[in-house]
Design an enzyme around this catalytic site. Structure first.
Site, PDB file in Angstrom:
ATOM      1  N   ASP A   1       4.309  30.740  12.865  1.00 47.39           N
ATOM      2  CA  ASP A   1       5.648  30.320  13.225  1.00 47.39           C
ATOM      3  C   ASP A   1       6.562  30.249  11.910  1.00 47.39           C
ATOM      4  O   ASP A   1       7.443  30.658  12.001  1.00 47.39           O
ATOM      5  CB  ASP A   1       5.588  29.017  14.215  1.00 47.39           C
TER       6      ASP A   1
ATOM      7  N   SER B   1       2.438  15.467  19.645  1.00 43.89           N
ATOM      8  CA  SER B   1       2.889  14.339  20.148  1.00 43.89           C
ATOM      9  C   SER B   1       3.971  14.030  19.778  1.00 43.89           C
ATOM     10  O   SER B   1       5.059  13.363  20.079  1.00 43.89           O
ATOM     11  CB  SER B   1       1.807  13.291  20.027  1.00 43.89           C
TER      12      SER B   1
ATOM     13  N   ASP C   1       6.371  24.206  18.143  1.00 46.41           N
ATOM     14  CA  ASP C   1       6.107  22.783  18.965  1.00 46.41           C
ATOM     15  C   ASP C   1       7.179  22.414  19.565  1.00 46.41           C
ATOM     16  O   ASP C   1       7.245  22.054  20.787  1.00 46.41           O
ATOM     17  CB  ASP C   1       5.497  21.483  18.048  1.00 46.41           C
TER      18      ASP C   1
ATOM     19  N   TYR D   1      -1.487  21.681   5.030  1.00 45.77           N
ATOM     20  CA  TYR D   1      -0.546  22.429   5.959  1.00 45.77           C
ATOM     21  C   TYR D   1       0.721  22.989   4.864  1.00 45.77           C
ATOM     22  O   TYR D   1       1.132  24.167   4.960  1.00 45.77           O
ATOM     23  CB  TYR D   1       0.172  21.537   6.926  1.00 45.77           C
TER      24      TYR D   1
HETATM   25  C1  GLA Z   1       1.570  22.480  13.559  1.00 46.94           C
HETATM   26  C2  GLA Z   1       3.008  22.854  13.177  1.00 46.94           C
HETATM   27  C3  GLA Z   1       3.247  24.191  13.812  1.00 46.94           C
HETATM   28  C4  GLA Z   1       2.705  25.217  13.673  1.00 46.94           C
HETATM   29  C5  GLA Z   1       1.133  24.933  13.673  1.00 46.94           C
HETATM   30  C6  GLA Z   1       0.474  26.160  13.151  1.00 46.94           C
HETATM   31  O1  GLA Z   1       1.505  22.326  14.821  1.00 46.94           O
HETATM   32  O2  GLA Z   1       3.774  21.690  13.656  1.00 46.94           O
HETATM   33  O3  GLA Z   1       4.595  24.243  13.554  1.00 46.94           O
HETATM   34  O4  GLA Z   1       2.798  25.709  12.179  1.00 46.94           O
HETATM   35  O5  GLA Z   1       0.687  23.697  13.257  1.00 46.94           O
HETATM   36  O6  GLA Z   1       0.439  27.199  14.033  1.00 46.94           O
END
Ligand code: GLA
Length: 397
Positions: free
Chosen positions: A38, A134, A179, A229
């Protein structure tokens, strides 16, 4: 009223001595395919789950010279007061959960909204910190409620982006927009094919009523999550810069392969995951639309392999859960879902086989790791909604 609505209603009355007059509900999400793309402008295919954050509220007369919100969390049994004026900074000891609320409030104030003093109670059935969004569901519930309280018009997409910004600026997570969009835009019995570059949306009907979506929480969180991340996002941005494209969405597999020397082995594998995952997600939406579920299962397996080997965001526990599920009869496909480094897997399973699959996975996981996983099944649920006085305080179910 549902059990959850009753719980929120009772908590509000107990805390603030009067009934709430409106409430907003926003679901968590699970992503079927399109992982870690994303923030590269790619395609994702999430759906809302039948677990949500509910925020009930009532306005209150202004006491001092600025409006104030009093917000109570049933999960943390804490109440936080926030001044509803622009530029209000948060004390360093502000509880983590309330940062998401504060971030959304700041977003509305930045848009020029006037928010009256109000009291609110938050309750969530989305497992906290399990990779089922969440936090996005809390942000979106807050934003849906504020739009009503402040009588402030905002489009669903702008609302999702405002919530994403709250997460960046107030929780320090450089997340993509999947999300929040899922929590806002999802539809009952549909998957959401979202183009994260244009924010165009296609609602993909989930025709097979004999299928369930099984979510299995590994109940592990690896510490790599702390910076993992942001590091993955930075790897992708670096690879895109070397390739001379605005984001990896613009890159082709041929370009990625040709630049292996310049990008380096790690950058190459990160970019290969993103480019192939974007293609898999588009293929998955087409496969589901045409009822080619075997193909969907293969795409899920390929996605997991790519996340494990190229993107390196899986872990032994997630690999085991996927392997256990995939070897069971009645399973269409399984993969890790969400950010990774622990958290959940998603499995498409025939409803008639769900119980047997859950039993086999749970036993296998305990046998191999000594740990318990947590499972639930869901169908694609609807996105955020507002419940007005009549619906919330007097409806019966
Ligand atoms: C987390 C992030 C999303 C996305 C996912 C991996 O959930 O909040 O924006 O990058 O990881 O797909």
């Amino acid at each position: 009223m549902t059990n959850q609505q009753q719980r929120v209603d009772a908590a509000f009355r107990e805390r603030f001595g009067r009934p709430p007059v409106l409430a907003a509900a926003a679901p968590g999400r699970v992503n079927l395919i399109g992982e870690h793309v994303d923030y590269c402008g790619g395609f994702v295919l999430p759906m809302a789950i039948e677990r949500e954050t509910v925020m009930a509220a009532a306005p209150r007369p202004m006491a001092g010279n600025a409006p104030v919100a009093r917000v109570h969390s049933t999960a943390f049994q804490e109440t936080v007061e926030m001044r509803l004026v622009p530029g209000g900074s948060l004390p360093s000891d502000t509880p983590g959960w309330s940062r998401y609320v504060a971030g959304v409030i700041a977003g509305f104030l930045d848009r020029g909204a006037t928010i009256p003093s109000f009291d609110a109670v938050i309750d969530s059935t989305v497992p906290l910190g399990g990779g089922l969004s969440s936090s996005a569901s809390l942000e979106v519930a807050t934003a849906t409620l504020l739009a009503a309280l402040a009588d402030h018009a905002i489009s669903p997409l702008d609302l999702a982006v405002l919530c994403q910004r709250a997460e960046h600026d107030f929780a320090g997570i450089p997340c993509g927009v999947m999300d929040q969009c899922a929590s806002v835009l999802a539809r009952h019995d549909h998957l959401l094919l979202l183009d994260c570059r244009s924010l165009d949306v296609v609602q993909v009907p989930f025709h097979r009523h004999d299928l369930l979506v099984l979510v299995t929480n590994s109940n592990v969180r690896h510490s790599l999550d702390d910076g993992g991340y942001a590091a993955r996002r930075a790897d992708c941005e670096r690879a895109a810069a070397i390739l001379g494209v605005a984001s990896l969405r613009e890159a082709t597999l041929v370009q990625v392969e040709a630049s292996r020397g310049e990008v380096g082995d790690k950058g190459f594998r990160r970019a290969r995951h993103v480019v192939t995952e974007i293609a898999r997600t588009q293929a998955a939406a087409t496969a589901i639309t045409h009822g080619r579920w075997d193909e969907m299962g293969e795409l899920m397996a390929e996605s997991h392999r790519s996340l494990r080997e190229d993107f390196e965001v899986s872990c032994p526990e997630l690999d085991l859960l996927v392997e256990l599920a995939a070897s069971e009869r009645g399973v269409i496909g399984a993969r890790m879902t969400g950010g990774g480094f622990g958290g959940c897997t998603v499995t498409l399973v025939e409803a008639a086989r769900a119980e047997a699959v859950i039993a086999a996975v749970t036993q296998g996981y305990r046998r191999e790791t000594g740990r318990d996983c947590t499972t639930f099944t869901t169908r694609p649920a609807a996105g955020a909604r507002l419940m007005k006085e009549t619906a919330f305080s007097t409806a019966s179910e």
